[in-house]
Design a protein around this motif. Structure first.
Motif, PDB file in Angstrom:
ATOM      1  N   GLU A   1       3.081   5.778  -5.669  1.00 15.02           N
ATOM      2  CA  GLU A   1       2.941   5.825  -7.125  1.00 15.02           C
ATOM      3  C   GLU A   1       1.804   6.755  -7.532  1.00 15.02           C
ATOM      4  O   GLU A   1       1.908   7.486  -8.519  1.00 15.02           O
TER       5      GLU A   1
ATOM      6  N   ILE B   1       0.822  -1.210   0.000  1.00  9.74           N
ATOM      7  CA  ILE B   1       0.000   0.000   0.000  1.00  9.74           C
ATOM      8  C   ILE B   1       0.862   1.268   0.000  1.00  9.74           C
ATOM      9  O   ILE B   1       0.470   2.298  -0.541  1.00  9.74           O
TER      10      ILE B   1
ATOM     11  N   ARG C   1       1.713   1.763  -3.617  1.00  3.01           N
ATOM     12  CA  ARG C   1       0.549   2.287  -4.335  1.00  3.01           C
ATOM     13  C   ARG C   1       0.345   3.768  -4.057  1.00  3.01           C
ATOM     14  O   ARG C   1       0.158   4.564  -4.971  1.00  3.01           O
ATOM     15  N   ALA C   2       0.357   4.098  -2.761  1.00  4.45           N
ATOM     16  CA  ALA C   2       0.126   5.493  -2.378  1.00  4.45           C
ATOM     17  C   ALA C   2       1.187   6.394  -3.009  1.00  4.45           C
ATOM     18  O   ALA C   2       0.882   7.459  -3.541  1.00  4.45           O
TER      19      ALA C   2
END
Lengths: 261, 251
Positions: free
Chosen positions: A157, A151, A154-155
């Motif tokens: 990116e 996560i 993801r955050a």
């Protein structure tokens, strides 16, 4: 002093007293002659003599020089390799078989060949430490990179982090608990390597050399005093270097629970 | 709201994933628009593909067919025109203070340090966390962590805010409080919001309009307008009536 640290000091004191008592009983039991199992009454003065004439300090400095230089080189080599392995499949496929073959070979098994290559002296011991310490760095860093929480990636990116910056700002700190664990393991393995290496490959200086040399003269008190010094140095590094490093970083960030001291 | 003036448009989005060699359609022909500064909730049961849809909007997944447009332009991949808030509290970076977390997007954008610090501080103030700027995430409660995550997603000024059940893991009282807080923040910042949830009451509390998805494959079952004035009273007759209308589509 807080109540917690007072209690842990008390705990440490109690375990030292118990260990000393057990040794005294064993030393005076007559299982071995007192020349082979000297009591604390002989070990402590031996330690005092070595401290007073300055030889202990010099031996310690030689050993620390070898271990720290070897460790530093191992970190410089091992951490980037572990990072590459965690990040690129090709690096993993290339390095992992090599690591799997080389890592289980005890560092001490290399001593004879290292003596042939590097001769007696510092270089052989340093190379030995380097060999022993590199694999823990590689394997732990590799694991650390793979266990970075998805996560965070993801955050990051989503906010425009890519490649280099993603790696530097997310993967590196995210893998730090494992890298520190790797450093601890590497340090423990380095002690084995340096003391073992010095016994055989060192000339005149180093804690391992002292132990081995004392055997020639049946100086069991000097041998045991030196072992005690090695133990205390290990404790010092654990408390002053590793625990501090951990508390200032991953402990502060709530990523690991740090030891209560 | 007609598609012509939508800020965010989803055009016939389909998504098929591969389950061990078998093609499974997760989303089919999803088409709807979200106006500028509109708050849209996407509601559906677990497994209806609503998180997949959000991941497509965020650019983490590419749709099998169809396209996403923002401000009239087709978007592919991730971009700083969208801010994202996840459900997982762990989304904050543990090694950064609240302040530094909020600065992250600005850092990626190349905003100079002084300006970055100033802007981040402003957004922490907006979410009521100014006093906790120097705290690390693990020192914050779940609700505070989600506030910080919202500040982080807003700080680099995206036009669209995507939220994936951000309050689902909070206790009921904190959740109510966070919903009120989110409405305030939205009114203040006027973002276009797509908010995914399975909680119908939450959707009715927050949304201008609710898109109801039904599963296997995920399709738009209905769009329900919620014309109630804010702040909304969850105990009012109109509120309960709006919930019933949405629930009818889910049954």
């Amino acid at each position: 002093m807080s109540r917690g640290s007072a209690r842990s000091l008390l705990g440490a004191l109690a375990s030292v007293v118990v260990a000393a008592a057990v040794w005294e009983v064993f030393a005076r039991s007559g299982v071995f002659s007192t020349a082979l199992t000297p009591s604390l009454a002989a070990i402590v003065p031996a330690l005092g003599r070595m401290l007073a004439d300055g030889t202990l300090l010099l031996h310690t400095l030689y050993t620390l020089y070898r271990i720290l230089l070897g460790l530093a080189l191992a970190a410089v080599i091992g951490i980037p390799i572990g990072m590459l392995m965690g990040r690129f499949g090709w690096a993993e496929r290339f390095v992992l078989p090599l690591v799997s073959v080389l890592s289980p070979i005890p560092s001490l098994a290399w001593v004879p060949i290292f003596i042939l290559w590097f001769g007696l002296g510092d270089a052989a011991s340093i190379a030995l430490v380097l060999y022993a310490a590199t694999f823990p760095f590689i394997l732990n860093t590799w694991t650390g990179v793979r266990s970075v929480n998805r996560i965070w990636i993801r955050a990051a990116e989503a906010m425009g982090a890519e490649r280099g910056r993603l790696f530097r700002k997310i993967v590196l700190p995210g893998a730090l608990p494992f890298v520190i664990a790797g450093a601890r393991q590497a340090f423990a393995r380095s002690w084995i390597a340096v003391v073992g290496g010095e016994m055989i490959a060192a000339t005149n200086w180093g804690l391992g050399w002292v132990i081995f040399d004392s055997k020639e003269y049946l100086n069991a008190d000097v041998m045991l005093a030196t072992l005690l010094v090695i133990g205390l140095l290990g404790l010092g590094f654990e408390r002053l270097v590793f625990q501090l490093m951990e508390r200032r970083t991953v402990g502060r960030w709530g990523m690991v629970r740090t030891a209560r001291t | 709201m007609s598609a012509a003036i939508s800020h965010l448009e989803l055009r016939q989005i389909s998504y098929v994933y591969d389950a061990g060699g078998r093609a499974v359609p997760a989303l089919q022909d999803i088409t709807f628009g979200v106006g500028a500064s509109e708050f849209v909730c996407v509601v559906g049961r677990s497994g209806c593909g609503k998180t997949t849809l959000l991941n497509i909007l965020a650019g983490f997944l590419g749709p099998t067919r169809g396209e996403v447009r923002i401000g009239g332009k087709a978007v592919t991949g991730k971009g700083l025109d969208r801010g994202i808030v996840f459900q997982d509290f762990a989304q904050l970076f543990p090694w950064r203070t609240a302040q530094r977390n909020v600065e992250f997007g600005l850092e990626m954008k190349g905003v100079p340090r002084a300006e970055r610090v100033e802007t981040a501080r402003g957004f922490l103030r907006l979410v009521g966390l100014e006093a906790f700027a120097a705290a690390y995430p693990h020192e914050l409660s779940g609700g505070m962590q989600q506030r910080a995550a919202i500040a982080r997603a807003l700080a680099y000024n995206p036009s669209v805010l995507l939220m994936d059940e951000p309050f689902a893991a909070l206790d009921a009282l904190t959740r109510d409080e966070m919903q009120r807080f989110l409405v305030d923040v939205w009114r203040e910042t006027r973002k276009t919001v797509v908010y995914v949830t399975h909680n119908v009451a939450e959707a009715v509390y927050l949304a201008d309009r609710i898109v109801v998805l039904t599963p296997h494959p995920g399709t738009v079952r209905a769009e329900v307008k919620v014309p109630l004035p804010r702040p909304r009273d969850p105990l009012s007759v109109e509120f309960v009536e709006a919930q019933r209308r949405v629930l009818d589509f889910l049954r």
